[in-house]
Write a protein that holds these residues in place. Structure first.
Motif, PDB file in Angstrom:
ATOM      1  N   THR A 379      27.766  21.889  62.688  1.00 32.18           N
ATOM      2  CA  THR A 379      27.241  21.034  63.748  1.00 32.18           C
ATOM      3  C   THR A 379      25.723  21.113  63.711  1.00 32.18           C
ATOM      4  N   ALA A 380      25.060  19.981  63.653  1.00 35.27           N
ATOM      5  CA  ALA A 380      23.598  19.981  63.621  1.00 35.27           C
ATOM      6  C   ALA A 380      23.063  20.390  64.994  1.00 35.27           C
ATOM      7  N   PRO A 381      22.007  21.189  65.041  1.00 37.61           N
ATOM      8  CA  PRO A 381      21.439  21.571  66.341  1.00 37.61           C
ATOM      9  C   PRO A 381      20.860  20.362  67.051  1.00 37.61           C
ATOM     10  N   PRO A 382      21.039  20.231  68.368  1.00 38.84           N
ATOM     11  CA  PRO A 382      20.485  19.094  69.112  1.00 38.84           C
ATOM     12  C   PRO A 382      18.965  19.053  68.999  1.00 38.84           C
ATOM     13  N   GLU A 383      18.421  17.859  68.865  1.00 42.15           N
ATOM     14  CA  GLU A 383      16.987  17.721  68.612  1.00 42.15           C
ATOM     15  C   GLU A 383      16.137  18.219  69.778  1.00 42.15           C
ATOM     16  N   GLY A 384      16.536  17.859  71.012  1.00 41.06           N
ATOM     17  CA  GLY A 384      15.735  18.244  72.174  1.00 41.06           C
ATOM     18  C   GLY A 384      15.599  19.747  72.338  1.00 41.06           C
ATOM     19  N   PRO A 385      16.717  20.476  72.446  1.00 40.31           N
ATOM     20  CA  PRO A 385      16.612  21.934  72.563  1.00 40.31           C
ATOM     21  C   PRO A 385      15.920  22.584  71.368  1.00 40.31           C
ATOM     22  N   MET A 386      16.120  22.016  70.174  1.00 42.49           N
ATOM     23  CA  MET A 386      15.486  22.600  68.994  1.00 42.49           C
ATOM     24  C   MET A 386      13.963  22.421  69.060  1.00 42.49           C
ATOM     25  N   ALA A 387      13.522  21.252  69.505  1.00 41.45           N
ATOM     26  CA  ALA A 387      12.086  21.016  69.637  1.00 41.45           C
ATOM     27  C   ALA A 387      11.485  21.937  70.689  1.00 41.45           C
ATOM     28  N   GLN A 388      12.211  22.154  71.770  1.00 38.83           N
ATOM     29  CA  GLN A 388      11.711  23.040  72.818  1.00 38.83           C
ATOM     30  C   GLN A 388      11.664  24.487  72.329  1.00 38.83           C
ATOM     31  N   ALA A 389      12.645  24.881  71.530  1.00 36.62           N
ATOM     32  CA  ALA A 389      12.649  26.233  70.976  1.00 36.62           C
ATOM     33  C   ALA A 389      11.438  26.440  70.071  1.00 36.62           C
ATOM     34  N   ARG A 390      11.153  25.462  69.233  1.00 34.01           N
ATOM     35  CA  ARG A 390      10.000  25.591  68.324  1.00 34.01           C
ATOM     36  C   ARG A 390       8.685  25.610  69.113  1.00 34.01           C
ATOM     37  N   ALA A 391       8.629  24.836  70.204  1.00 34.27           N
ATOM     38  CA  ALA A 391       7.416  24.840  71.023  1.00 34.27           C
ATOM     39  C   ALA A 391       7.181  26.215  71.641  1.00 34.27           C
ATOM     40  N   LEU A 392       8.252  26.856  72.120  1.00 32.83           N
ATOM     41  CA  LEU A 392       8.122  28.197  72.676  1.00 32.83           C
ATOM     42  C   LEU A 392       7.664  29.181  71.599  1.00 32.83           C
ATOM     43  N   LEU A 393       8.258  29.079  70.410  1.00 31.82           N
ATOM     44  CA  LEU A 393       7.867  29.980  69.321  1.00 31.82           C
ATOM     45  C   LEU A 393       6.403  29.780  68.940  1.00 31.82           C
ATOM     46  N   HIS A 394       5.943  28.560  68.999  1.00 33.04           N
ATOM     47  CA  HIS A 394       4.526  28.293  68.729  1.00 33.04           C
ATOM     48  C   HIS A 394       3.661  28.958  69.796  1.00 33.04           C
ATOM     49  N   ASP A 395       4.083  28.855  71.072  1.00 33.93           N
ATOM     50  CA  ASP A 395       3.334  29.488  72.155  1.00 33.93           C
ATOM     51  C   ASP A 395       3.310  31.004  72.003  1.00 33.93           C
ATOM     52  N   LEU A 396       4.371  31.567  71.439  1.00 38.93           N
ATOM     53  CA  LEU A 396       4.440  33.013  71.227  1.00 38.93           C
ATOM     54  C   LEU A 396       3.687  33.451  69.975  1.00 38.93           C
ATOM     55  N   GLY A 397       3.197  32.482  69.198  1.00 35.68           N
ATOM     56  CA  GLY A 397       2.486  32.815  67.968  1.00 35.68           C
ATOM     57  C   GLY A 397       3.397  33.110  66.795  1.00 35.68           C
ATOM     58  N   ALA A 398       4.704  32.758  66.941  1.00 34.20           N
ATOM     59  CA  ALA A 398       5.661  33.033  65.871  1.00 34.20           C
ATOM     60  C   ALA A 398       5.700  31.926  64.825  1.00 34.20           C
ATOM     61  N   LEU A 399       5.301  30.710  65.196  1.00 34.33           N
ATOM     62  CA  LEU A 399       5.222  29.588  64.266  1.00 34.33           C
ATOM     63  C   LEU A 399       3.814  29.021  64.292  1.00 34.33           C
ATOM     64  N   ASP A 400       3.362  28.522  63.142  1.00 34.68           N
ATOM     65  CA  ASP A 400       2.055  27.873  63.111  1.00 34.68           C
ATOM     66  C   ASP A 400       2.195  26.406  63.494  1.00 34.68           C
ATOM     67  N   THR A 401       1.098  25.676  63.404  1.00 31.51           N
ATOM     68  CA  THR A 401       1.107  24.274  63.843  1.00 31.51           C
ATOM     69  C   THR A 401       2.011  23.394  62.988  1.00 31.51           C
TER      70      THR A 401
END
Length: 814
Positions: A379-401
């Motif tokens: 099952t593909a991950p839903p786009e909305g929750p996945m985008a929000q997860a990546r945004a949080l990880l960016h805020d935590l410094g875990a992902l770059d831009t």
């Protein structure tokens, strides 16, 4: 060794896996697949490495390892072992290792070739946990790119096997048809009343089942709370030979073991959550009572919060639960719903990837160098929750831009914690380990304690002193678990810090730093933009700033269930690099004007706020556009006449812009913005004349063509310009009758006759006509007679066609 239904197909399964390297096994509950399949593969001489089997739950993993070891006449840790978070029993000679699902992902990420592993078995895959889905996708990726010899086996009791087989490149499906013992399914004769509590209805059904049938019973309830309430009711209602044994994930392992072991005497009533649905054979169970409810974590992308919801079970879950009654003998399954209600149940429960917090998944995918689109996820991950997860990880410094994992992200993924808590521990050091354990586990205080997390930290530091000085009861089992977890987490940290608990919490929850809203109510705006509130009686209810770690997930305004107060200085110290001044120029619907402020902001909260007195006029004009969108266009009569002229011109073939309200509202920036200087409130807008801005939509050539084809005014014989109204069926003008004396041809616009509204000297309508010559010949005589009587001082000639036009009264006689 006792024969089991799975036994006849084991040679076929082993041969299929040897030949194709992948397979899907369908076997009904109680068939014996969990313990027999790994042992059968162990005898395959072509399998030289370790056999890894994933189990969705810790209790099931231990139980499976113990049963297999017992079958071999060995101890756990010899040929058969297990590994899970915080516990492991494996040795140098271990060939079969039962692991919980997150362990496989960690193994793959640290060793992408899975060195020494020959077979990976995904047991109870129908539960569709996030870790199982990810583990299978990564293992399949490894098999395709690095390890063609890696064998993969997916096993399930109720899963639709076809999609999984298709995902695994048309993997062969092996089916075990056998069923150990028949189970008689019984439904309610009529639905339960809405006023009957679930625990009461379940208690009554259990008593009925025990009365009507021999053997012990397994009762399925959604959670710990329902189990405890039902246990209290059953303690008064069951015969004395019945022993009640709760079974849920938060119980200490010794108590979980006690629930699944046979009783020496009497009958056992096991009250269990979904933990007992799979891979567990509880001795003596002949009866299943299914309350028909399941508790699931639901993640709301809009709020960024997860909450547990209680839902009806699916038909697949009900089948799985029913199978528990037929494992050791013929049994009976009582369902707390009617036969008619069964058709409304969903076929399968939702996959966890569809409803869960995807932050951990997003980080694991980034570590793998994938977005998920290139992996075989069922099952593909839903786009909305996945985008929000990546945004949080960016805020935590875990992902770059660009969404790639950073060095800090790699440090987070190594910790056995949610990325929020891993970030907190990584930054704050060893002192954050107890706090992380506290946040990651059960509440160490009993129900009813305030939301203040400092009370929990106080109990964690010194339970005896807390008990002496506080009136809140401690959950000692949860306290022991938290302390053990804290010790384990300390091993992952080394860099110390002097951060306060509130600052640590702010690190983990940068989007849940709350600022008290104006007013008396304990309502907060969170830095992530959502609203939240505290109970009015809570001691933290007047805190200017708080950090919330637990909210109920309500989409409109979430209830805060755990938090700490935090000071302005503490916030600034942690987020000095993030806090910045922002110029705010925006339309306020509540105030009906453009407000201009300068704010020191952390996300959605304003730590400081001051008036922006010299805001640029162009910024105010842009903000006023939002006010126009709210207030709507209010054209003057002159503006309406202009729009009507343009519409007529367009219908006549002129190349003119669309001035309909919809078109104008869609293009406010293009035509209105240059004219809004000085307009900043609803009152200003009410007095604003749209006509110049509307005229500005036409260039010089278009204006000339419009004036010629659809003139704005009619020039009377006296040279006066009268505006033409184009809003009706005919273009129209209003003027006094005397102004048309001497006119013998009806006035027109092009070939279209003007509708003439003829007025008295007092500007009152006396006649409407589309044929002035005919009016002079017919109706004028009667009008003249009436007008002479009413306005004797004005001229009313017998032949108006020969008279001079006039707006004056007769000259006075000298």
């Amino acid at each position: 060794m006792t024969a089991l239904p799975i036994d006849p197909i084991l040679p076929e399964l082993v041969a299929t896996l040897r030949q194709h390297g992948r397979a899907v096994l369908q076997a009904p509950p109680g068939a014996g697949k969990t313990t027999r399949v790994p042992l059968a593969l162990l005898e395959d001489q072509t399998i030289t490495g370790k056999i890894l089997m994933l189990e969705p739950r810790r209790l099931a993993a231990r139980a499976a390892a113990e049963r297999m070891a017992n079958t071999l006449g060995q101890q756990v840790g010899d040929t058969v072992g297990y590994r899970m978070r915080g516990a492991s029993k494996s040795g140098p000679n271990t060939r079969i290792e039962v692991v919980t699902e997150g362990i496989l992902t960690a193994m793959i990420q640290s060793d992408p070739e899975l060195t020494g592993i020959s077979v990976v078995i995904f047991d109870e895959f129908h539960e569709r946990s996030l870790n199982a889905d990810l583990g299978l996708a990564l293992a399949w990726d490894i098999r395709g790119a690095l390890r063609e010899d890696l064998r993969l086996l997916v096993m399930s009791a109720t899963l639709d096997a076809a999609p999984v087989a298709q995902m695994l490149d048309a993997a062969p499906i092996v089916t075990s048809e056998g069923k150990s013992f028949p189970v008689d399914i019984r439904h309610l004769p009529k639905p339960t009343g809405k006023d009957i509590r679930l625990d009461q209805a379940t208690c009554e059904l259990v008593v009925q089942a025990i009365t009507e049938n021999p053997g012990s019973a397994l009762v399925f309830l959604p959670g710990e709370g329902e189990i405890k309430r039902t246990e209290a009711l059953l303690a008064k209602a069951l015969p004395s030979d019945c022993t009640i044994a709760p079974l849920y994930g938060a119980l200490p392992f010794a108590q979980q073991q006690k629930a699944i072991q046979p009783t020496a005497t009497g009958r056992k009533i096991v009250l269990a959550t979904a933990i007992a649905e799979t891979s567990l054979t509880i001795q003596g169970i002949r009866i299943v009572v299914d309350a028909g409810r399941a508790r699931r974590a639901r993640y709301d992308a809009g709020s960024g919060m997860s909450r547990l919801v209680t839902e009806r079970v699916s038909r697949a879950e009900a089948t799985q639960r029913t199978g528990r009654a037929g494992r050791v003998a013929a049994g009976v399954s009582y369902r707390l719903w009617t036969k008619g209600e069964e058709g409304s149940l969903p076929a399968f429960p939702p996959a966890e990837i569809e409803a869960a917090d995807l932050t951990g998944l997003a980080l694991e995918l980034a570590r793998w160098g994938s977005t998920g689109a290139d992996l075989a996820l069922l099952t593909a991950p839903p786009e909305g929750p996945m985008a929000q997860a990546r945004a949080l990880l960016h805020d935590l410094g875990a992902l770059d831009t660009k969404g790639a994992i950073t060095a800090h992200g790699r440090a987070l993924v190594r910790l056995p914690l949610h990325p929020r808590l891993a970030h907190m521990v990584t930054i704050a050091g060893p002192d954050a380990a107890p706090f992380a354990a506290l946040l990651n586990g059960r509440d160490v205080l009993m129900r009813g304690a305030p939301v203040d997390l400092s009370l929990r930290l106080e109990a964690l530091r010194d339970a005896r002193a807390f008990a002496r000085n506080r009136s809140f009861a401690i959950n000692h089992a949860a306290l022991a678990e938290t302390r053990a977890e804290a010790q384990r987490l300390r091993r992952f940290t080394d860099k110390a810090s002097d951060l306060t608990p509130a600052q640590m919490l702010a690190l983990a929850y940068p989007d849940r730093i709350g600022q008290h809203r104006k007013g008396d109510a304990p309502r907060y705006i969170l830095s992530g933009g959502k609203g939240a509130y505290l109970e009015a009686a809570d001691p933290l209810a007047r805190s200017p700033f708080i950090v919330a770690s637990d909210l109920d997930g309500d989409q409109r305004e979430a209830k805060i269930r755990a938090a700490l107060p935090i000071s302005y200085a503490e916030i600034c110290e942690v987020y000095a690099a993030t806090i910045a001044w922002h110029d705010l120029c925006e339309w306020s619907k509540r105030e009906g004007r453009v407000i201009t402020r300068q704010q020191l902001r952390l996300g959605a909260i304003a730590l400081e706020d001051r008036t922006w007195s010299d805001a640029p006029p162009e910024d105010i004009a842009v903000a006023m556009l939002d006010g126009v969108r709210q207030l709507g266009l209010s054209p003057s009569n002159a503006a309406k006449r202009f729009v009507a002229r343009v519409e007529i011109g367009i219908s006549g073939g002129l190349d003119l812009p669309d001035l309909s309200e919809a078109a104008l509202m869609d293009n406010l920036e293009a035509w209105l913005l240059p004219h809004l200087t000085g307009v900043r409130s609803a009152a200003d807008w009410k007095g604003f004349d749209l006509l110049p801005a509307l005229k500005g939509r036409l260039d010089w050539g278009q204006t000339q063509a419009l004036d010629k084809a659809v003139p704005s005014h009619f020039t009377t014989p006296m040279g006066r310009r009268v505006p033409i109204d184009y809003s009706g069926d005919h273009p129209a003008i209003s003027l006094r009758l005397g102004e048309l004396y001497g006119v013998t041809r009806h006035p027109t616009v092009g070939k279209t006759p003007l509708r003439l509204e003829l007025l008295s000297p007092a500007q009152r309508p006396i006649q409407i006509t589309l044929d002035l010559p005919n009016f002079w010949k017919t109706s004028y005589a009667d009008v003249r007679k009436d007008m002479r009587a009413q306005y004797p001082k004005h001229p009313w000639p017998e032949d108006p066609t020969a008279a001079e036009p006039t707006l004056r009264a007769k000259p006075r006689k000298s």
